[in-house]
Enzyme design. Structure first.
Site, PDB file in Angstrom:
ATOM      1  N   HIS A 119     -17.445 -70.186 -15.000  1.00 44.24           N
ATOM      2  CA  HIS A 119     -17.010 -70.468 -15.675  1.00 44.24           C
ATOM      3  C   HIS A 119     -17.896 -72.080 -16.005  1.00 44.24           C
ATOM      4  O   HIS A 119     -18.363 -71.606 -17.705  1.00 44.24           O
ATOM      5  CB  HIS A 119     -15.422 -71.210 -15.405  1.00 44.24           C
ATOM      6  CG  HIS A 119     -15.384 -71.989 -17.191  1.00 44.24           C
ATOM      7  ND1 HIS A 119     -15.437 -73.087 -17.606  1.00 44.24           N
ATOM      8  CD2 HIS A 119     -15.050 -71.305 -18.173  1.00 44.24           C
ATOM      9  CE1 HIS A 119     -15.485 -72.637 -18.370  1.00 44.24           C
ATOM     10  NE2 HIS A 119     -14.476 -72.258 -19.005  1.00 44.24           N
ATOM     11  N   ASP A 144     -15.623 -64.964 -16.001  1.00 38.85           N
ATOM     12  CA  ASP A 144     -16.655 -65.706 -17.086  1.00 38.85           C
ATOM     13  C   ASP A 144     -17.717 -64.921 -16.591  1.00 38.85           C
ATOM     14  O   ASP A 144     -18.404 -65.210 -14.990  1.00 38.85           O
ATOM     15  CB  ASP A 144     -16.568 -66.530 -17.552  1.00 38.85           C
ATOM     16  CG  ASP A 144     -15.134 -67.154 -17.630  1.00 38.85           C
ATOM     17  OD1 ASP A 144     -15.060 -67.417 -19.183  1.00 38.85           O
ATOM     18  OD2 ASP A 144     -14.684 -67.903 -16.972  1.00 38.85           O
ATOM     19  N   GLU A 168      -9.569 -62.190 -16.476  1.00 41.05           N
ATOM     20  CA  GLU A 168     -10.558 -62.021 -16.966  1.00 41.05           C
ATOM     21  C   GLU A 168     -11.324 -62.754 -16.273  1.00 41.05           C
ATOM     22  O   GLU A 168     -11.111 -63.555 -14.966  1.00 41.05           O
ATOM     23  CB  GLU A 168      -9.651 -63.199 -18.077  1.00 41.05           C
ATOM     24  CG  GLU A 168     -10.660 -63.946 -19.400  1.00 41.05           C
ATOM     25  CD  GLU A 168     -11.400 -65.373 -18.731  1.00 41.05           C
ATOM     26  OE1 GLU A 168     -12.453 -65.208 -19.877  1.00 41.05           O
ATOM     27  OE2 GLU A 168     -11.033 -65.737 -17.035  1.00 41.05           O
ATOM     28  N   HIS A 182      -6.176 -65.070 -15.508  1.00 43.25           N
ATOM     29  CA  HIS A 182      -7.029 -66.195 -15.821  1.00 43.25           C
ATOM     30  C   HIS A 182      -7.728 -66.242 -15.310  1.00 43.25           C
ATOM     31  O   HIS A 182      -7.719 -67.744 -14.612  1.00 43.25           O
ATOM     32  CB  HIS A 182      -6.669 -67.140 -16.780  1.00 43.25           C
ATOM     33  CG  HIS A 182      -8.003 -67.769 -17.735  1.00 43.25           C
ATOM     34  ND1 HIS A 182      -7.804 -69.340 -17.131  1.00 43.25           N
ATOM     35  CD2 HIS A 182      -8.365 -67.747 -18.400  1.00 43.25           C
ATOM     36  CE1 HIS A 182      -8.676 -69.844 -18.265  1.00 43.25           C
ATOM     37  NE2 HIS A 182      -9.560 -68.841 -18.860  1.00 43.25           N
ATOM     38  N   GLU A 189     -15.893 -61.957 -20.462  1.00 36.36           N
ATOM     39  CA  GLU A 189     -16.490 -62.989 -21.263  1.00 36.36           C
ATOM     40  C   GLU A 189     -17.845 -63.749 -20.855  1.00 36.36           C
ATOM     41  O   GLU A 189     -18.541 -64.482 -20.138  1.00 36.36           O
ATOM     42  CB  GLU A 189     -15.662 -64.617 -20.994  1.00 36.36           C
ATOM     43  CG  GLU A 189     -15.779 -65.188 -22.288  1.00 36.36           C
ATOM     44  CD  GLU A 189     -15.176 -66.832 -22.314  1.00 36.36           C
ATOM     45  OE1 GLU A 189     -14.213 -66.753 -21.597  1.00 36.36           O
ATOM     46  OE2 GLU A 189     -15.794 -67.568 -22.793  1.00 36.36           O
TER      47      GLU A 189
HETATM   48  O1  G3P Z   1     -10.861 -65.598 -22.492  1.00 40.98           O
HETATM   49  C1  G3P Z   1      -9.350 -66.915 -22.639  1.00 40.98           C
HETATM   50  C2  G3P Z   1     -10.310 -68.082 -21.778  1.00 40.98           C
HETATM   51  O2  G3P Z   1     -11.053 -68.295 -21.263  1.00 40.98           O
HETATM   52  C3  G3P Z   1     -11.647 -69.209 -22.839  1.00 40.98           C
HETATM   53  O3  G3P Z   1     -11.842 -70.168 -22.683  1.00 40.98           O
HETATM   54  O4  G3P Z   1     -12.434 -71.889 -21.260  1.00 40.98           O
HETATM   55  O5  G3P Z   1     -11.033 -70.800 -19.920  1.00 40.98           O
HETATM   56  O6  G3P Z   1     -13.308 -69.943 -20.460  1.00 40.98           O
HETATM   57  P1  G3P Z   1     -12.790 -70.350 -20.845  1.00 40.98           P
HETATM   58 CA    CA Z   2     -13.217 -67.862 -19.605  1.00 42.89          CA
END
Ligand code: G3P
Ligand code: CA
Length: 236
Positions: A48, A35, A33, A6, A107
């Site tokens: 993020h 952002d 993952e 993450h 994301e």
């Molecule tokens: O994609 C899962 C998670 O990353 C979503 O929440 O705030 O960590 O981007 P956040």
């Molecule tokens: Ca995310």
């Protein structure tokens, strides 16, 4: 159950940086993952938050910055002085770094309402990199997912549940042929997992950082967890 690093190995290095992605790869991550936002001059940047507050008293928003201003920001020191000078990566640099065998969960923090044209740019990049099969585009902004689907019938989509009801989510996920329902640990329960699996959707859960939570979700039968500590991957 797939463990998805993450924001990279964000328990060990500043999140969403090349340092964090490199660390995840060193730790054997099979999926990462990240952002995505967009600068004023349309660069896709990996971060993020909408702003830079995390890095100091910098209230500037990425959408109002040009790339040359954004790339000058130190996004490592806030985490640890060892990472001083770490820079915001562009999405294309992540594709340069991460080998094709590793899945990328991209994301979109906002769609075109905030970042005009972002869906086209992301889909173009995925095509240029021949990365359709290893990229899963996710968003809480479901309009953005509809846009990605209209741009590419084969793009893999992750539907972030957010405040949407399960009923609406299921309808929209069918509409866009989503691959996964992505939800928080609080939202994950047996009913949700069954509802998703009965309709052929995977369930991916964030953010799962302890062995106890990991094991609970494994027992629930979820398909993947987003985790800041890739070393918690014990299922390989
Ligand atoms: O994609 C899962 C998670 O990353 C979503 O929440 O705030 O960590 O981007 P956040
Ligand atoms: Ca995310």
């Amino acid at each position: 159950m797939l463990l998805i690093a993450h924001r990279g190995a964000s328990g060990h290095a500043p999140e969403n940086t090349l340092a964090s992605f490199s660390r995840a790869l060193e730790m054997g991550a099979r999926a990462i993952e990240l952002d995505v936002h967009q600068t004023l001059d349309h660069e896709l940047v990996v971060a993020h938050d909408d702003d830079l507050l995390r890095c100091g008293r910098d209230r500037r928003r990425l959408k109002n910055l040009h790339w040359d201003e954004a790339e000058a920001v130190d996004v490592g020191s806030w985490f640890d002085k060892r990472f001083a000078g770490e820079r915001l990566p562009r999405l294309e640099e992540v594709y340069d770094l991460v080998p094709p065998s590793v899945e990328l969960h991209v994301e979109l923090k906002h769609g075109s309402r905030v970042y005009p044209g972002i869906e086209e740019r992301v889909v173009d990049l995925i095509h240029k990199r021949g990365a359709l099969s290893r990229t899963l585009v996710s968003s809480f902004d479901h309009e953005a997912l509809y846009s990605v689907r209209s741009l590419d019938g084969k793009a893999r989509l992750g539907y972030l549940l957010g405040l949407t009801t399960l009923k609406t989510a299921v309808r929209e996920m069918k509409d866009i042929s989503a691959e996964s329902l992505n939800c928080s640990m609080r939202q994950a329960n047996a009913r949700l997992v069954k509802a998703a699996h009965d309709r052929g959707f995977k369930v991916l859960v964030y953010t799962v950082n302890t062995p106890a939570d990991r094991d609970r979700l494994a027992r629930l039968g979820v398909d993947g967890i987003f985790c800041n500590y890739p070393e918690l991957d014990l299922w390989r």
